[in-house]
Write a protein that holds these residues in place. Structure first.
Motif, PDB file in Angstrom:
ATOM      1  N   SER A 110       0.680  -1.408   0.139  1.00  0.00           N
ATOM      2  CA  SER A 110       0.037   0.074   0.019  1.00  0.00           C
ATOM      3  C   SER A 110       0.685   1.441   0.028  1.00  0.00           C
ATOM      4  CB  SER A 110      -1.004  -0.028   1.094  1.00  0.00           C
ATOM      5  OG  SER A 110      -1.708   1.298   1.172  1.00  0.00           O
ATOM      6  N   LEU A 111       1.960   1.357   0.625  1.00  0.00           N
ATOM      7  CA  LEU A 111       2.928   2.435   1.030  1.00  0.00           C
ATOM      8  C   LEU A 111       3.377   2.529  -0.370  1.00  0.00           C
ATOM      9  CD1 LEU A 111       3.837   4.599   2.903  1.00  0.00           C
ATOM     10  CD2 LEU A 111       5.670   3.264   3.491  1.00  0.00           C
ATOM     11  N   ILE A 112       3.802   1.563  -1.228  1.00  0.00           N
ATOM     12  CA  ILE A 112       4.614   1.757  -2.311  1.00  0.00           C
ATOM     13  C   ILE A 112       3.607   2.185  -3.307  1.00  0.00           C
ATOM     14  CG2 ILE A 112       5.658   0.478  -4.157  1.00  0.00           C
ATOM     15  CD1 ILE A 112       7.240  -1.259  -2.096  1.00  0.00           C
ATOM     16  N   ASP A 113       2.546   1.626  -3.559  1.00  0.00           N
ATOM     17  CA  ASP A 113       1.532   2.060  -4.330  1.00  0.00           C
ATOM     18  C   ASP A 113       1.318   3.612  -4.141  1.00  0.00           C
ATOM     19  OD1 ASP A 113       1.333  -0.361  -5.553  1.00  0.00           O
ATOM     20  OD2 ASP A 113      -0.279  -1.036  -4.309  1.00  0.00           O
ATOM     21  N   HIS A 114       1.018   4.069  -3.002  1.00  0.00           N
ATOM     22  CA  HIS A 114       0.590   5.401  -2.826  1.00  0.00           C
ATOM     23  C   HIS A 114       1.717   6.267  -2.993  1.00  0.00           C
ATOM     24  CE1 HIS A 114      -1.509   8.770  -1.151  1.00  0.00           C
ATOM     25  NE2 HIS A 114      -0.934   8.917  -0.071  1.00  0.00           N
ATOM     26  N   SER A 115       2.954   5.957  -2.734  1.00  0.00           N
ATOM     27  CA  SER A 115       4.087   6.799  -3.137  1.00  0.00           C
ATOM     28  C   SER A 115       4.414   6.689  -4.721  1.00  0.00           C
ATOM     29  CB  SER A 115       5.501   6.137  -2.670  1.00  0.00           C
ATOM     30  OG  SER A 115       5.321   6.011  -1.221  1.00  0.00           O
ATOM     31  N   LEU A 116       3.874   5.679  -5.350  1.00  0.00           N
ATOM     32  CA  LEU A 116       4.122   5.737  -7.031  1.00  0.00           C
ATOM     33  C   LEU A 116       2.955   6.833  -7.686  1.00  0.00           C
ATOM     34  CD1 LEU A 116       5.096   2.069  -7.619  1.00  0.00           C
ATOM     35  CD2 LEU A 116       6.333   4.337  -7.862  1.00  0.00           C
ATOM     36  N   TRP A 117       1.789   6.588  -6.956  1.00  0.00           N
ATOM     37  CA  TRP A 117       0.487   7.165  -7.881  1.00  0.00           C
ATOM     38  C   TRP A 117      -0.012   8.272  -6.938  1.00  0.00           C
ATOM     39  CZ3 TRP A 117       1.446   6.273 -12.503  1.00  0.00           C
ATOM     40  CH2 TRP A 117       1.968   4.650 -12.969  1.00  0.00           C
ATOM     41  N   GLY A 118       0.074   8.569  -5.887  1.00  0.00           N
ATOM     42  CA  GLY A 118      -0.617   9.423  -5.107  1.00  0.00           C
ATOM     43  C   GLY A 118      -0.312  10.811  -5.444  1.00  0.00           C
ATOM     44  N   ASN A 119      -1.272  11.857  -5.053  1.00  0.00           N
ATOM     45  CA  ASN A 119      -1.063  13.222  -5.449  1.00  0.00           C
ATOM     46  C   ASN A 119      -0.930  13.804  -6.786  1.00  0.00           C
ATOM     47  OD1 ASN A 119       0.686  12.535  -2.588  1.00  0.00           O
ATOM     48  ND2 ASN A 119      -0.289  14.498  -2.259  1.00  0.00           N
ATOM     49  N   GLY A 120      -1.826  12.999  -7.336  1.00  0.00           N
ATOM     50  CA  GLY A 120      -1.786  13.328  -8.985  1.00  0.00           C
ATOM     51  C   GLY A 120      -0.776  12.808  -9.815  1.00  0.00           C
ATOM     52  N   LEU A 121       0.319  11.774  -9.355  1.00  0.00           N
ATOM     53  CA  LEU A 121       1.044  11.237 -10.363  1.00  0.00           C
ATOM     54  C   LEU A 121       0.246  10.279 -11.019  1.00  0.00           C
ATOM     55  CD1 LEU A 121       4.130  10.709  -7.999  1.00  0.00           C
ATOM     56  CD2 LEU A 121       3.668  12.360  -9.693  1.00  0.00           C
ATOM     57  N   TRP A 122      -0.963   9.835 -10.768  1.00  0.00           N
ATOM     58  CA  TRP A 122      -1.688   8.696 -11.587  1.00  0.00           C
ATOM     59  C   TRP A 122      -2.067   9.325 -12.926  1.00  0.00           C
ATOM     60  CZ3 TRP A 122      -6.320  10.418 -13.253  1.00  0.00           C
ATOM     61  CH2 TRP A 122      -6.924  11.475 -12.717  1.00  0.00           C
ATOM     62  N   ALA A 123      -1.944  10.674 -12.968  1.00  0.00           N
ATOM     63  CA  ALA A 123      -2.524  11.434 -14.436  1.00  0.00           C
ATOM     64  C   ALA A 123      -1.273  11.592 -15.369  1.00  0.00           C
ATOM     65  CB  ALA A 123      -3.128  12.644 -14.031  1.00  0.00           C
ATOM     66  N   LEU A 124       0.081  11.415 -14.940  1.00  0.00           N
ATOM     67  CA  LEU A 124       1.060  11.868 -15.636  1.00  0.00           C
ATOM     68  C   LEU A 124       1.331  10.514 -16.839  1.00  0.00           C
ATOM     69  CD1 LEU A 124       3.594  13.609 -12.873  1.00  0.00           C
ATOM     70  CD2 LEU A 124       1.651  14.540 -14.505  1.00  0.00           C
ATOM     71  N   PRO A 125       1.166   9.601 -16.706  1.00  0.00           N
ATOM     72  CA  PRO A 125       1.338   8.657 -17.523  1.00  0.00           C
ATOM     73  C   PRO A 125       0.725   9.261 -19.127  1.00  0.00           C
ATOM     74  CG  PRO A 125       0.983   7.341 -15.993  1.00  0.00           C
ATOM     75  CD  PRO A 125       0.666   8.726 -15.604  1.00  0.00           C
ATOM     76  N   ILE A 126      -0.031  10.121 -19.088  1.00  0.00           N
ATOM     77  CA  ILE A 126      -0.703  10.566 -20.277  1.00  0.00           C
ATOM     78  C   ILE A 126       0.526  11.508 -21.131  1.00  0.00           C
ATOM     79  CG2 ILE A 126      -1.540  12.833 -19.175  1.00  0.00           C
ATOM     80  CD1 ILE A 126      -3.182  10.233 -21.878  1.00  0.00           C
ATOM     81  N   LEU A 127       1.372  12.130 -20.287  1.00  0.00           N
ATOM     82  CA  LEU A 127       2.493  12.740 -20.994  1.00  0.00           C
ATOM     83  C   LEU A 127       3.292  12.586 -22.153  1.00  0.00           C
ATOM     84  CD1 LEU A 127       3.867  14.808 -17.942  1.00  0.00           C
ATOM     85  CD2 LEU A 127       2.345  15.636 -19.698  1.00  0.00           C
ATOM     86  N   PRO A 128       3.680  11.208 -22.086  1.00  0.00           N
ATOM     87  CA  PRO A 128       4.516  10.587 -23.388  1.00  0.00           C
ATOM     88  C   PRO A 128       3.434  10.300 -24.346  1.00  0.00           C
ATOM     89  CG  PRO A 128       4.497   9.006 -21.434  1.00  0.00           C
ATOM     90  CD  PRO A 128       3.819  10.493 -20.873  1.00  0.00           C
ATOM     91  N   VAL A 129       2.254   9.941 -24.288  1.00  0.00           N
ATOM     92  CA  VAL A 129       1.115   9.791 -25.148  1.00  0.00           C
ATOM     93  C   VAL A 129       0.792  10.932 -26.059  1.00  0.00           C
ATOM     94  CG1 VAL A 129      -1.370   8.979 -25.770  1.00  0.00           C
ATOM     95  CG2 VAL A 129       0.220   7.860 -23.751  1.00  0.00           C
ATOM     96  N   LEU A 130       0.449  11.960 -25.285  1.00  0.00           N
ATOM     97  CA  LEU A 130       0.421  13.469 -25.645  1.00  0.00           C
ATOM     98  C   LEU A 130       1.496  13.752 -26.523  1.00  0.00           C
ATOM     99  CD1 LEU A 130      -1.298  15.377 -22.839  1.00  0.00           C
ATOM    100  CD2 LEU A 130      -2.472  14.332 -24.876  1.00  0.00           C
TER     101      LEU A 130
END
Length: 245
Positions: A110-130
């Motif tokens: 849970s802590l690793i997942d929250h560190s990876l994707w919390g605080n808006g980081l979940w939306a950033l994978p769209i950058l390389p696609v754009l």
């Protein structure tokens, strides 16, 4: 081609993990779940990963790193953060006393997942696609005015530029913050594992090696799939350390 490349990038990154809830029931027991707590539960503030994203709006919780010799870097915690980590330490101590290894491993996940994707980081994978889509569209537009034999090389060149730009955006705005957040929070977890003692030296060395490998994989000079691979390796190492500290 653009769509296929975009799907490949998203596949390499993986999917964002569900939200984690920290709460205390009416009996005073602390719980960490991926489902919303009941209505009468007391919501606890989770150990918040530090706000290391560039340009983050609002009031992020910054953790000030203090260099130490021969040991993990120490973090200056706010009172709310300190309370949350102490609650997590108590939760892990109780799970260990009951022999509940599954809950102990779940906390690390849970802590690793929250560190990876919390605080808006979940939306950033769209950058390389754009970036890939934008460069592909630009190449297509410029190729319209050329003869047939020159169109495909031009479009292919712009797609390659899009891949390069997307990789740069991926490492700077996603991989680098993720690596920093993961290391900061796992170094704090080492001090709040519910054991009341420090980690064994061999486990400290193992984790430090995995942290360094993760940070190296976040550099733009490495292939984009290396970072997810290092995350998986770190996750397995943390579970090993958590279950048998």
């Amino acid at each position: 081609m653009i769509l296929a490349s975009s799907l490949l990038v998203l596949t390499l990154l993986g999917q964002p993990q569900p939200r984690t809830y920290y709460w205390r029931d009416s009996a005073g027991q602390t719980h960490i779940t991926n489902t919303p707590p009941p209505a009468d539960a007391e919501i606890l503030v989770p150990p918040p990963p530090p706000g290391v994203e560039r340009g983050k709006a609002g009031r992020p919780e910054f953790i000030r790193q203090l260099a130490t010799r021969g040991g993990p870097r120490q973090a200056a915690l706010s009172p709310i953060q300190q309370q949350a980590w102490e609650a997590l330490d108590a939760h892990l101590a109780k799970a260990r006393a009951e022999g509940d290894r599954r809950s102990v491993a779940a906390v690390a996940d849970s802590l690793i997942d929250h560190s990876l994707w919390g605080n808006g980081l979940w939306a950033l994978p769209i950058l390389p696609v754009l970036a890939l889509g934008l460069m592909g569209l630009m190449g297509w537009w410029l190729a319209l005015g050329l003869r047939a034999g020159s169109q495909m090389p031009l479009m292919a060149g712009f797609l390659l530029l899009g891949l390069g730009l997307g990789h740069l955006l991926l490492t700077v705005f996603l991989y680098h913050p993720q690596a920093l957040r993961v290391r900061q929070n796992l170094e704090l977890l080492e001090q709040h594992m519910g054991t009341g003692r420090a980690l064994r030296p061999e486990y400290q060395t193992l984790l430090q090696q995995r942290y360094q490998a993760l940070e190296e994989a976040a550099e733009p000079v490495h292939a984009p799939w290396r970072f997810p691979g290092e995350v998986r390796a770190l996750r397995e190492a943390v579970k090993q350390v958590m279950v048998e500290p």
